[in-house]
Design a protein around this motif. Structure first.
Motif, PDB file in Angstrom:
ATOM      1  N   LYS A 165     -76.314-101.731   5.004  1.00 48.65           N
ATOM      2  CA  LYS A 165     -76.987-100.707   4.186  1.00 48.65           C
ATOM      3  C   LYS A 165     -76.573-100.874   2.736  1.00 48.65           C
ATOM      4  N   VAL A 166     -77.546-100.684   1.837  1.00 50.26           N
ATOM      5  CA  VAL A 166     -77.296-100.865   0.402  1.00 50.26           C
ATOM      6  C   VAL A 166     -77.556 -99.535  -0.308  1.00 50.26           C
ATOM      7  N   VAL A 167     -76.539 -99.043  -0.979  1.00 48.29           N
ATOM      8  CA  VAL A 167     -76.667 -97.742  -1.629  1.00 48.29           C
ATOM      9  C   VAL A 167     -76.531 -97.867  -3.149  1.00 48.29           C
ATOM     10  N   VAL A 168     -77.056 -96.860  -3.828  1.00 45.33           N
ATOM     11  CA  VAL A 168     -76.977 -96.784  -5.286  1.00 45.33           C
ATOM     12  C   VAL A 168     -75.850 -95.826  -5.636  1.00 45.33           C
TER      13      VAL A 168
ATOM     14  N   ARG B 138     -81.092-107.631  -1.671  1.00 46.27           N
ATOM     15  CA  ARG B 138     -81.008-108.625  -0.593  1.00 46.27           C
ATOM     16  C   ARG B 138     -79.635-109.309  -0.586  1.00 46.27           C
ATOM     17  N   ILE B 139     -79.100-109.551  -1.769  1.00 43.51           N
ATOM     18  CA  ILE B 139     -77.783-110.202  -1.858  1.00 43.51           C
ATOM     19  C   ILE B 139     -76.710-109.321  -1.208  1.00 43.51           C
ATOM     20  N   VAL B 140     -76.746-108.036  -1.491  1.00 47.65           N
ATOM     21  CA  VAL B 140     -75.748-107.131  -0.903  1.00 47.65           C
ATOM     22  C   VAL B 140     -76.013-106.966   0.597  1.00 47.65           C
ATOM     23  N   ARG B 141     -77.283-106.815   0.938  1.00 54.55           N
ATOM     24  CA  ARG B 141     -77.645-106.599   2.340  1.00 54.55           C
ATOM     25  C   ARG B 141     -77.182-107.759   3.221  1.00 54.55           C
ATOM     26  N   GLU B 142     -77.326-108.978   2.672  1.00 59.41           N
ATOM     27  CA  GLU B 142     -76.961-110.171   3.442  1.00 59.41           C
ATOM     28  C   GLU B 142     -75.468-110.465   3.402  1.00 59.41           C
ATOM     29  N   GLY B 143     -74.719-109.674   2.667  1.00 60.86           N
ATOM     30  CA  GLY B 143     -73.274-109.862   2.636  1.00 60.86           C
ATOM     31  C   GLY B 143     -72.787-110.914   1.661  1.00 60.86           C
TER      32      GLY B 143
ATOM     33  N   GLU C  19     -74.247-101.082  -4.016  1.00 60.91           N
ATOM     34  CA  GLU C  19     -73.063-101.434  -3.226  1.00 60.91           C
ATOM     35  C   GLU C  19     -73.426-101.419  -1.754  1.00 60.91           C
ATOM     36  N   SER C  20     -72.698-102.177  -0.964  1.00 64.70           N
ATOM     37  CA  SER C  20     -72.845-102.005   0.475  1.00 64.70           C
ATOM     38  C   SER C  20     -72.301-100.605   0.789  1.00 64.70           C
TER      39      SER C  20
ATOM     40  N   HIS D  78     -75.974 -91.941  -4.711  1.00 65.29           N
ATOM     41  CA  HIS D  78     -77.201 -91.296  -5.205  1.00 65.29           C
ATOM     42  C   HIS D  78     -78.365 -91.453  -4.244  1.00 65.29           C
ATOM     43  N   GLY D  79     -78.429 -92.588  -3.567  1.00 71.82           N
ATOM     44  CA  GLY D  79     -79.562 -92.863  -2.691  1.00 71.82           C
ATOM     45  C   GLY D  79     -79.394 -94.243  -2.088  1.00 71.82           C
ATOM     46  N   GLU D  80     -80.368 -94.610  -1.273  1.00 76.00           N
ATOM     47  CA  GLU D  80     -80.300 -95.914  -0.602  1.00 76.00           C
ATOM     48  C   GLU D  80     -81.509 -96.758  -1.000  1.00 76.00           C
ATOM     49  N   ILE D  81     -81.290 -98.056  -1.194  1.00 79.15           N
ATOM     50  CA  ILE D  81     -82.428 -98.978  -1.299  1.00 79.15           C
ATOM     51  C   ILE D  81     -82.736 -99.371   0.144  1.00 79.15           C
ATOM     52  N   ALA D  82     -83.911 -98.949   0.627  1.00 77.85           N
ATOM     53  CA  ALA D  82     -84.203 -99.119   2.050  1.00 77.85           C
ATOM     54  C   ALA D  82     -85.170-100.263   2.327  1.00 77.85           C
ATOM     55  N   GLY D  83     -85.933-100.676   1.307  1.00 76.39           N
ATOM     56  CA  GLY D  83     -86.890-101.745   1.571  1.00 76.39           C
ATOM     57  C   GLY D  83     -87.413-102.365   0.290  1.00 76.39           C
ATOM     58  N   TYR D  84     -87.844-103.619   0.428  1.00 73.47           N
ATOM     59  CA  TYR D  84     -88.345-104.386  -0.727  1.00 73.47           C
ATOM     60  C   TYR D  84     -89.447-105.307  -0.245  1.00 73.47           C
ATOM     61  N   GLY D  85     -90.561-105.287  -0.947  1.00 76.81           N
ATOM     62  CA  GLY D  85     -91.653-106.199  -0.632  1.00 76.81           C
ATOM     63  C   GLY D  85     -92.123-106.893  -1.894  1.00 76.81           C
TER      64      GLY D  85
END
Lengths: 80, 412
Positions: free
Chosen positions: B4-7, B176-181, B242-243, B255-262
């Motif tokens: 999970k990636v958060v702001v 994507r960089i944070v999500r993928e570790g 941040e993760s 503050h919130g989560e980045i949940a998706g990107y297209g």
């Protein structure tokens, strides 16, 4: 200190972020004492050329060590 | 692995003011940041208005006066927003694990002003007229590069160049960089400062800008029948991603989560959007699929909404196609009606507004929407903010070049 020397100190102070103008003396060595790196030197050359309307080539730069050397070079170029 | 990636931090500078609180207050109240161009003499230009950042935008003095001399305005704006974001995140720097912290920043044209000045100087004085700082002041990767130097972030670091989609693309790639570790912390967002003689003249040559010079505050009017082009703005929006694990471990405020990107491209035309909005449709659809949410769950769309004839119609069509019967229920707005179009910073500033909308349950309005275009017939939140609790927001950006990108932001 004459006008050229004062102006040279102003311009060097403008370039060097971590150096206060009060700490720049005529016998300060630009690299050793004031910590100028190559990009700072190129920046100074550009400002000096602009201010005094002259050209300073890279061979001449190598002979310059102190603030006073810069002012002397400019005064000599002005007379030439 | 999918983390999970958060702001955890946000910062911005726009023509509406300095800092997220001032900007959010301005957009909630429906204030325009558009005025006459003062950065150069625009008296001979067809467009003489813009969303300029006014006065001293670095009152805290993050950038020393001498350093500012060696930075282009687009870098200076980015650094001020980055300091706000990193302080907001209460992130200590330099970090203890520097190779796990990076920066991905978008900009459409970077230091165009420095290129113009440099070229003018070479024309006047010959090759010796080129100042040694022209290159570092103009290249786009120096915005993230300067953040790396200032904050000691040694991980992934690059610029994203995607015209008006740059900010959204940068956030998406950093996510994507944070999500993928590959990294735990990323500074991301966008920055732009191209209110310059060449830029305004060239956008005028494309007939892209509003020429409503007599009424600057009315000029950016997305979805309105009488819109006549976009109004250029400048500024920067920077976020700390941040993760979730990393944020929770240090007790950060989220503050919130980045949940998706297209992300897609129209494969159609150099400056026109595909008339059926297919590329935009797929960008939104892929972002929703990435987040695993149904269109009915999206409560707010921060539209690209440029106030150009083609974009606003195309975006409306794409939303209708994706949302179906839900299209009439979703709250939409274009905050560009107030900030103007910040080009490469737009998506970043708008992602922050979307997160604020989720946090506070307030949808900022589309101002100047007086006579809706009959082909733009959705709920664009005309002229006044509305209160609405929302769990998910969608933020859209579309570019000259056909690039489309959408982010799904989620309440935490």
């Amino acid at each position: 200190m004459d006008d050229v020397e004062r102006k040279v100190i102003d311009l060097i102070a403008e370039v060097l972020v971590d150096v206060n103008k009060e700490n720049i003396q005529l016998d300060s060595k630009i690299v050793e004492d004031l910590g100028a790196e190559s990009l700072d030197i190129y920046d100074m050359i550009a400002l000096l050329e602009d201010e005094f309307g002259l050209e300073i080539n890279d061979e001449e730069v190598e002979k310059i060590q102190t603030v006073k050397d810069v002012a002397s070079f400019i005064k000599a170029a002005g007379r030439a | 692995m999918r983390r999970k990636v958060v702001v955890t931090g946000m910062g911005m500078v726009t023509g509406l003011g300095n800092g997220v609180p001032a900007n959010w207050a301005a957009v909630k109240s429906g204030r325009s940041g558009i005025g006459p161009i003062t950065l150069f003499d625009a008296s001979r230009h067809r467009t003489r208005i813009a969303g300029e950042v006014r006065g001293n935008f670095d009152p805290a003095g993050y950038i020393h006066e001498k350093e500012a001399r060696r930075m282009d305005r687009y870098q200076h704006l980015a650094m001020v927003a980055a300091y706000e974001a990193i302080n907001d995140a209460r992130l200590p720097y330099p970090p203890s694990e520097p190779y796990r912290c990076g920066a991905v920043i978008g900009s459409g044209m970077g230091g165009l002003a420095s290129i113009e000045d440099g070229f003018r100087s070479v024309e006047q004085k010959g090759p010796k007229g080129a100042h040694p700082m022209v290159i570092p002041m103009s290249v786009i990767n120096l915005a993230p590069g300067m953040m790396s130097i200032r904050f000691g972030f040694k991980g992934p670091n690059f610029g994203v160049v995607n015209a008006c989609t740059s900010g959204t693309s940068a956030i998406g790639e950093a996510y994507r960089i944070v999500r993928e570790g590959r990294s735990d912390v990323m500074l991301t967002g966008g920055t732009e400062a191209v209110i310059t003689p060449l830029s305004i003249a060239a956008f005028n040559a494309l007939r892209a800008l509003s020429v409503r010079n007599d009424e600057p505050e009315k000029a950016s009017r997305p979805f309105d029948r009488d819109r006549d082009g976009f109004v250029i703005g400048e500024g920067a929006g920077i976020l700390v991603l941040e993760s979730e694990d990393h944020a929770l471990a240090r007790g950060a405020l989220i503050h919130g989560e980045i949940a998706g990107y297209g992300a897609t491209d129209d494969a159609f035309h150099v400056v026109m959007p595909a008339s059926d909005g297919e590329g935009a449709y797929y960008a939104m659809r892929f972002a929703l699929e990435d987040a695993g949410v149904d269109p009915s769950e999206i409560g707010y769309i921060n539209a690209h909404g440029t106030s150009t004839d083609l974009n606003d119609k195309m975006e409306t069509m794409a939303i209708k196609r994706l949302f179906g019967p839900c299209a009439e229920k979703v709250a939409i707005s274009s905050t560009k009606s107030m900030t103007g179009h910040l080009i490469g910073a737009a998506g970043a500033v708008e992602a922050i507004f979307s997160i604020m909308a989720i946090k506070e349950g307030i949808i900022p309005p589309t101002i100047n929407l007086e006579n809706p275009d009959p082909e733009c017939d959705l709920d664009y939140t005309p002229n006044e903010a509305v209160s609405r609790q929302i769990a998910y927001a969608l933020s859209n950006s579309f570019a000259f070049g056909g690039q489309n990108a959408s982010l799904v932001l989620k309440q935490v």
